[in-house]
Design a protein around this motif. Sequence first.
Motif, mmCIF file in Angstrom:
data_model
loop_
_atom_site.group_PDB
_atom_site.id
_atom_site.type_symbol
_atom_site.label_atom_id
_atom_site.label_comp_id
_atom_site.label_asym_id
_atom_site.label_seq_id
_atom_site.Cartn_x
_atom_site.Cartn_y
_atom_site.Cartn_z
ATOM 1 N N ASP A 1 51.927 40.896 58.256
ATOM 2 C CA ASP A 1 51.020 40.012 57.527
ATOM 3 C C ASP A 1 49.820 40.832 57.039
ATOM 4 N N GLN A 2 49.676 40.904 55.722
ATOM 5 C CA GLN A 2 48.655 41.745 55.121
ATOM 6 C C GLN A 2 47.307 41.051 55.220
ATOM 7 N N GLN A 3 46.385 41.632 55.995
ATOM 8 C CA GLN A 3 45.068 41.022 56.150
ATOM 9 C C GLN A 3 44.131 41.380 55.005
ATOM 10 N N VAL A 4 44.420 42.477 54.331
ATOM 11 C CA VAL A 4 43.621 42.915 53.191
ATOM 12 C C VAL A 4 44.573 43.072 52.011
ATOM 13 N N LYS A 5 44.280 42.351 50.943
ATOM 14 C CA LYS A 5 45.212 42.325 49.821
ATOM 15 C C LYS A 5 44.557 42.804 48.537
ATOM 16 N N GLN A 6 45.231 43.719 47.899
ATOM 17 C CA GLN A 6 44.844 44.118 46.557
ATOM 18 C C GLN A 6 46.010 43.723 45.667
ATOM 19 N N ASN A 7 45.851 42.618 44.980
ATOM 20 C CA ASN A 7 46.985 42.016 44.285
ATOM 21 C C ASN A 7 47.371 42.712 42.990
ATOM 22 N N SER A 8 46.494 43.556 42.483
ATOM 23 C CA SER A 8 46.834 44.286 41.265
ATOM 24 C C SER A 8 47.219 45.708 41.627
ATOM 25 N N PRO A 9 48.487 46.063 41.509
ATOM 26 C CA PRO A 9 48.881 47.431 41.849
ATOM 27 C C PRO A 9 48.337 48.460 40.866
ATOM 28 N N SER A 10 48.026 48.006 39.642
ATOM 29 C CA SER A 10 47.525 48.977 38.675
ATOM 30 C C SER A 10 46.566 48.300 37.700
ATOM 31 N N LEU A 11 45.715 49.127 37.114
ATOM 32 C CA LEU A 11 44.722 48.644 36.153
ATOM 33 C C LEU A 11 44.492 49.751 35.134
ATOM 34 N N SER A 12 44.508 49.368 33.867
ATOM 35 C CA SER A 12 44.310 50.330 32.793
ATOM 36 C C SER A 12 43.070 49.939 31.998
ATOM 37 N N VAL A 13 42.155 50.891 31.792
ATOM 38 C CA VAL A 13 40.873 50.601 31.159
ATOM 39 C C VAL A 13 40.525 51.714 30.169
ATOM 40 N N GLN A 14 39.825 51.338 29.127
ATOM 41 C CA GLN A 14 39.368 52.333 28.156
ATOM 42 C C GLN A 14 38.091 52.994 28.656
ATOM 43 N N GLU A 15 37.971 54.282 28.391
ATOM 44 C CA GLU A 15 36.760 55.018 28.751
ATOM 45 C C GLU A 15 35.519 54.301 28.220
ATOM 46 N N GLY A 16 34.486 54.224 29.058
ATOM 47 C CA GLY A 16 33.239 53.585 28.644
ATOM 48 C C GLY A 16 33.164 52.104 28.977
ATOM 49 N N ARG A 17 34.327 51.494 29.241
ATOM 50 C CA ARG A 17 34.332 50.071 29.568
ATOM 51 C C ARG A 17 34.187 49.880 31.075
ATOM 52 N N ILE A 18 34.132 48.636 31.481
ATOM 53 C CA ILE A 18 33.990 48.331 32.909
ATOM 54 C C ILE A 18 35.369 48.226 33.567
#
Lengths: 115, 114
Positions: A1-18
């Motif tokens: 049972d995962q007590q800490v969850k990061q539901n997004s395995p990946s994230l892609s962002v443009q340089e300079g953005r948040i």
Amino acid sequence: DQQVKQNSPSLSVQEGRISILNCDYTNSMFDYFLWYKKYPAEGPTFLISISSIKDKNEDGRFTVFLNKSAKHLSLHIVPSQPGDSAVYFCAASRVASGGSYIPTFGRGTSLIVHP
Amino acid sequence: AAGVIQSPRHLIKEKRETATLKCYPIPRHDTVYWYQQGPGQDPQFLISFYEKMQSDKGSIPDRFSAQQFSDYHSELNMSSLELGDSALYFCASSYRGRSGNTIYFGEGSWLTVV
């Protein structure tokens, strides 16, 4: 049972953005939260932490927000840079019976920042 | 600044063999932790030591043992190795005196069991 969850395995962002990385936890006994950055074949590098008595902690381009009622924390990176590309682990800790603070980790989110 | 030092960085062993990993914590840190990270998994806590005494135990198999020595370095001993023991093993250290207790990780030791 995962007590800490990061539901997004990946994230892609443009340089300079948040970049916003999210983390949820289930155990209300956790009282200290950390974010680590990890490159392949290297150990996790500590980035920023927050105590449960606070709702925000800022360090340069990195800000961590904690919402205790929602058992949710997030890491904001602004502006994002290509060198930020790595796997980010969320960790939640509490004092164990032996007195050590034992972080429990999420599965990580792979952030890619495009030039 | 000095970091957590782990050795060896890479290790290949056969099934049923024994392996020993070493860890040198950050100077003046009083707590050492061992974590295991399998492929695609999150780091799993194995065991910790505070001031050379075992402090807390996590999911450490009975085939594994660890200790912390008088110079604060720690060793993780793994016997009767199985294929499933292949993983990245991290050592970390912290100073308990500081509230919250941020732990700092070493580079890890890659164990491959064949």
